[in-house]
Design an enzyme around this catalytic site. Structure first.
Site, short mmCIF file in Angstrom:
data_model
loop_
_atom_site.label_atom_id
_atom_site.label_comp_id
_atom_site.label_asym_id
_atom_site.label_seq_id
_atom_site.Cartn_x
_atom_site.Cartn_y
_atom_site.Cartn_z
N ILE A 179 0.84 -1.21 0.00
CA ILE A 179 0.00 0.00 0.00
C ILE A 179 0.86 1.24 0.00
CG2 ILE A 179 -1.74 1.30 1.29
CD1 ILE A 179 -2.73 -1.34 2.41
N PHE A 239 9.39 4.25 8.84
CA PHE A 239 10.00 3.14 9.57
C PHE A 239 9.60 1.78 9.02
CE2 PHE A 239 9.64 6.62 12.69
CZ PHE A 239 11.00 6.82 12.90
N VAL A 271 3.76 -0.81 4.42
CA VAL A 271 2.40 -1.20 4.77
C VAL A 271 1.82 -2.05 3.65
CG1 VAL A 271 0.11 -0.39 5.43
CG2 VAL A 271 2.12 0.94 6.08
N ASP A 279 3.04 13.90 14.12
CA ASP A 279 3.33 13.74 12.69
C ASP A 279 2.03 13.76 11.88
OD1 ASP A 279 4.93 13.47 10.47
OD2 ASP A 279 5.04 11.29 10.58
#
Length: 1021
Positions: free
Chosen positions: A705, A710, A713, A832
């Site tokens: 995706i 980090f 996905v 974030d």
């Protein structure tokens, strides 16, 4: 005979004599007055411009013999003064008003400054007044309207700051009115429609606002209407399209909307220039334009035009410019691109731009038959496939060729090397394969080449050393191999970018020769080895040097400290050894220094950039000295201790502390991660690595995706049938473990409908026995808000988000933050917030996710403060509040700032890091400057088109008022001082008020509007 008659006969001869005498005296007085007026005019000019041109102007001769002066037949009055183009500087003398017989005053193309004297209004015989292309300032003298005989008024290209006087309408003889390129403001007076003699109106490049007056439709002799580069809005009055005498029709760069009449070519049969680009016009391209056989310029770029290119372009033999770029034009069928072939009849075509549309198909070979005068060809950002026709090499006059960001495959034709005049070549973002032809080295006038993001192989041609005019070279993101040719490091003109990153280049970096002017060098992500050349210090203008992720070894050259303009230096992930040169402290403008993951040792300098912890990255250098501890364990122990302290204070959970202690004892990341994951067990059982591997079909690219800071996905289907989003952390990336902890801590006690639900986690090892960490979330089928803002996702109808949906999304996001800050068991700061971290479910409800940088808060006696003691800058560039850069800890006010930036982006469609925001201009300042009267200039074109399509005629202004209110909320959220920002709860309340206003416009109830999101499954990429 009566006495009176006798007296008359006696006086009559003498009367004629005295009359002649008086007349001569009057004439002598008038020429004397003109002489004195001109001498005064000369005295107000600067001496350095007088010697060459006005040396004849003196008291001893008649003005009729002076340079630039014409007199009447009797030589008794000055009638014309023409000093144009003489480079005169200084001020205008008010005595110019004494030239009472002056009919023409031409002072254009000089350097005159100051005000236009009011005495100009005394020149009642004046027919031509031209002071264009000077530096005159102040207001337009209102008494110009007294000049009843005036035919031409040209004050363009000055610095006049004024409204257009209403009483200009009294100039009943005026034919030419040119006031362009000034600082005029206010609206266009409708009274200008009363000057029936007007033929030319040129108000371009000013700050005029309001609508185009329909009264201008009465000017039946109008030849030119130039209103470009203003702030005009509304629709074009239909009567304007009835001005059959128009030759130049230019409305570009305003905020005008509405359909262009399909029969505009029939109504305006004399058009030579049709320029409406950079507006919000809708509908299709009028086919009737192709009947104007004399037309030379058609510019319709950057609007909202749809449909196909109408047939008939072959009827335009005199066409010089055809620009329909950045619309929604499509091509249909196998002959959808035939219009390109039909342009071969336009033998004078110089500029062709069809970029930024939805054209598809194979570029026809007939493109090589276009005019030999063609110098500019824009075809980028479409859906072209196939290969580049070799016939392009026949376009011998081409100076710019841009076919970037399509689906072009095949090889670069050798024939491109025949384009001797080419200055810019951009083929980036395609699927072009094969070698880079050596023939491109023949393009000796080339100053920019961009072949990035393709599948090119082989080496970089040494023939590129011939490109002695090159300013910019980008060959990044290909599959190039071999060595970096020393020839391209000796291009003296290369002053912008040299980017060879993301390839397979190997060997040592050659000594840098004559790149003294280059601003950015990027050789990162290759296979380069050997030392870093000290000759980089010759690049005196260098601002960015990126050599990361190679195999470079040896010491960091001390000479880099001589590159005083360096702002970014990234040498990370190499094999560099030795100490960090203290000379790097001399780089006073350095904003980012990344030396991480090398083999550096010894003491860390303490001055310069090293005083800013957020700007320096040194992790992964085990032998660096810090706090008087050297050796492989000093740095590691400090980091682990910091993790333990943070975790103990943050979570106050015994099992996490035990897990971290086990990490210190055993130095096993997986033990620590398992302890954090254990906290999720009360909510859902943990899943195994094998189950996640099967759920994602072995983590296939088809299920990928997105990629984050980090990790990656993936979309997956668990055994029980649940569709989930699986975030796999990159355990080798610095900070991934901290991100894992932060996400667990922030989400395990958070439950809100606008937060992405964390289902479970996985802490295990993969089939290679490497540590494996993953977090399993609910899957949200409508992707991220970023996808919708950027247009990567749309409804099946082709539309993007309407205003109501955007307001609802904003309320959802603000509600999530309100919960995190004020209602969560332990307050949380997200740290974030940005559109890519805001996801949308099947009914377009927004949910905030990605808590990898989140921080828990404790309540102090006064303000909220972060538990974390770190001062590392947190967040994404553009969304980070300014106080974080000053060392302030994460706070709720910081999240409010990020939310405000997201809100501005949601309305404008522009990222805060857009390239247009330079030189101190930010998205906040840009949007703030448009409140009230310029809102449409900054709105997302997708949104604007929906506003004017989906509401009644009176609706747009009402919706724009709501937009202004929302922009005002965003501005209140993004104040530089955190104490001046509104709270997130206030933001929610104000957004709901704005939504209620929209509801009143659409006569919907508050309960039904939330379900305007029931476009439900009508979404797609």
């Amino acid at each position: 005979m009566p006495c009176s008659l006798l007296l008359l006969l006696f006086i009559l001869p003498y009367y004629s004599f005295f009359s002649l005498l008086i007349g001569v005296s009057s004439a002598t007085l008038s020429i004397t007055t003109d002489r004195e007026a001109l001498i005064s005019f000369k005295s107000h000019l600067n001496n350095d411009t007088l010697n060459n041109f006005l040396s004849s102007w003196n008291h001893n001769s008649s003005p009729c013999n002076w340079t630039g002066v014409l007199c009447d037949r009797s030589g008794q009055r000055v009638t014309d003064l023409d000093l144009s183009g003489m480079g005169l500087s200084g001020h205008l003398s008010p005595y110019i008003g004494n030239l009472s017989s002056l009919r023409s005053l031409q002072l254009q193309n000089n350097r005159l400054t100051g005000l236009i004297p009011n005495q100009i209004g005394n020149l009642l015989s004046l027919r031509v007044l031209n002071m264009s292309s000077n530096m005159l300032e102040g207001k337009l003298p209102s008494n110009i309207s007294h000049l009843d005989e005036l035919r031409v008024l040209d004050l363009s290209s000055n610095k006049i700051l004024s409204r257009i006087p209403e009483d200009f309408s009294s100039l009943k003889s005026l034919e030419v009115l040119k006031l362009g390129k000034n600082s005029l403001y206010g609206s266009i007076p409708a009274s200008l429609g009363n000057i029936s003699s007007l033929k030319n109106i040129s108000f371009g490049t000013n700050f005029l606002t309001g609508w185009i007056p329909s009264d201008l439709g009465r000017l039946h002799d109008l030849i030119e209407l130039d209103l470009i580069l203003n702030n005009l809005n509304g629709t074009v009055p239909p009567v304007i399209y009835n001005l059959s005498s128009l030759v130049n029709f230019a409305l570009a760069s305003n905020s005008l909307w509405g359909d262009i009449p399909h029969d505009v070519g029939h109504k305006l049969p004399k058009l030579i220039v049709f320029n409406i680009c950079f507006n919000y016009f809708t509908g299709g391209i009028p086919g009737s334009l192709n009947n104007l056989t004399n037309i030379q310029v058609i510019r319709m770029a950057s609007n909202l035009l749809e449909g196909t290119v109408p047939p008939g372009l072959g009827n335009l033999p005199f066409l010089r410019m055809y620009n329909i770029g950045y619309n929604k034009i499509v091509s249909s069928g196998v002959r959808g691109l035939d219009f390109i072939s039909s342009l071969t009849n336009s033998t004078h075509l110089n500029f062709l731009a069809i970029d930024g549309n939805m054209l598809e198909g194979v570029i026809p070979e007939t493109i090589g038959n276009l005019s030999k005068d063609l110098s500019t060809l824009y075809m980028g950002q479409n859906r072209f496939n196939g290969s580049i026709p070799s016939s392009v090499g026949r376009l011998s006059g081409l100076k710019l060729l841009n076919i970037s960001y399509n689906s072009i495959s095949g090889e670069i034709p050798q024939e491109l090397g025949q384009l001797d005049e080419l200055q810019e070549l951009s083929l980036a973002g395609n699927e072009i394969s094969g070698d880079i032809p050596n023939s491109l080295g023949n393009l000796l006038k080339l100053n920019q080449i961009d072949l990035s993001r393709n599948r090119l192989v082989g080496g970089i041609p040494t023939s590129f050393g011939n490109l002695q005019n090159l300013l910019y070279m980008d060959l990044s993101s290909n599959q190039l191999n071999g060595r970096i040719p020393v020839e391209i490091l000796n291009l003296p003109t290369l002053s912008n970018v040299l980017n060879l990153s993301m390839n397979f280049l190997s060997g040592p970096i050659p000594q840098v020769g004559r790149l003294s002017s280059v601003a950015s060098i990027d050789f990162s992500n290759n296979q380069l080895f050997g030392g870093i050349p000290s000759s980089f210090s010759n690049c005196l203008s260098l601002e960015k040097l990126l050599l990361a992720r190679n195999q470079l070894s040896g010491p960091i050259p001390k000479d880099l400290g001589d590159v005083r303009g360096l702002e970014t230096l990234d040498l990370s992930s190499n094999q560099l050894s030795g100490t960090i040169p203290s000379e790097l402290q001399n780089l006073h403008v350095l904003k980012l220094l990344n030396l991480s993951h090398n083999e550096l040792e010894g003491a860390i300098p303490s001055g310069g950039v090293f005083q800013n912890l957020s700007a320096v990255h040194l992790e992964g250098n085990r032998n660096l000295c810090l706090n008087f501890q050297c050796g492989p364990r000093g740095q590691g122990r400090r980091n682990v201790t910091l993790y333990i302290i943070i975790a103990i204070v943050v979570t106050l959970i015994l099992c996490l502390t035990i897990g971290l202690l086990l990490y210190v004892k055993n130095k096993k990341v997986k033990v620590e991660a398992a302890a954090a994951s254990e906290q999720l067990k009360p909510h859902a059982p943990m899943v195994s690595y094998e189950e996640l591997r099967q759920a994602t079909e072995e983590f296939s690219q088809e299920n990928l995706i997105g990629v984050g800071s980090f990790g990656s996905v993936y979309k997956g289907h668990l055994i029980q049938g649940t569709t989930v989003a699986i975030k796999v952390l990159d355990t080798l990336r610095t900070g991934s473990l901290k991100s894992f902890f932060a996400e667990c801590d922030a989400t395990r006690n958070s439950r809100h409908r606008n937060l992405v639900k964390l289902i479970t986690s996985c802490s295990s090892v993969d089939f290679k026995n490497n540590d494996f960490l993953a977090l399993v979330y609910e899957y949200l089928c409508n992707g991220s808000l970023e996808d919708w803002i950027k247009g990567r996702r749309k409804y099946a109808s082709g539309n993007g988000l309407n205003l109501m949906e955007r307001v609802n999304i904003a309320i959802d996001v603000a509600s999530a933050l309100d919960y995190l800050h004020n209602d969560s068991e332990i307050p949380v700061v997200h740290c974030d917030l940005k559109p890519s971290n805001i996801l949308l479910d099947e009914v377009m409800t927004a949910k905030v996710g990605d808590f990898g940088l989140a921080r828990l808060l404790i309540q102090g006696s006064t303000n909220q403060v972060s538990i974390s003691s770190t001062h590392v800058l947190r967040g994404s560039i553009g969304y980070i509040p300014p106080e974080y850069g000053w060392g302030e800890k994460p706070s709720a006010a910081g999240d409010v700032y990020s939310f405000g930036i997201v809100l501005l982006e949601l309305l404008s469609g522009k990222s805060p890091t857009d390239e247009c925001f330079t030189g101190g201009l930010s998205i906040r300042r840009w949007m703030q400057s448009t409140l009230k009267d310029k809102t449409m200039q900054v709105l997302d074109p997708q949104l604007l088109s929906l506003i004017f399509h989906d509401v009644p005629s009176e609706g747009p202004n009402e919706q724009l008022y709501c937009v202004d209110a929302i922009v005002g909320i965003a501005i209140s959220c993004t104040a530089d001082n955190p104490d001046e920002r509104i709270g997130i709860r206030d933001a929610v309340r104000k957004l709901k008020t704005a939504r209620d206003s929209l509801l009143k416009l659409s006569n919907e109830s508050p309960t039904s509007t939330k379900d305007t999101k029931s476009y439900m499954h009508d979404s797609g990429k």
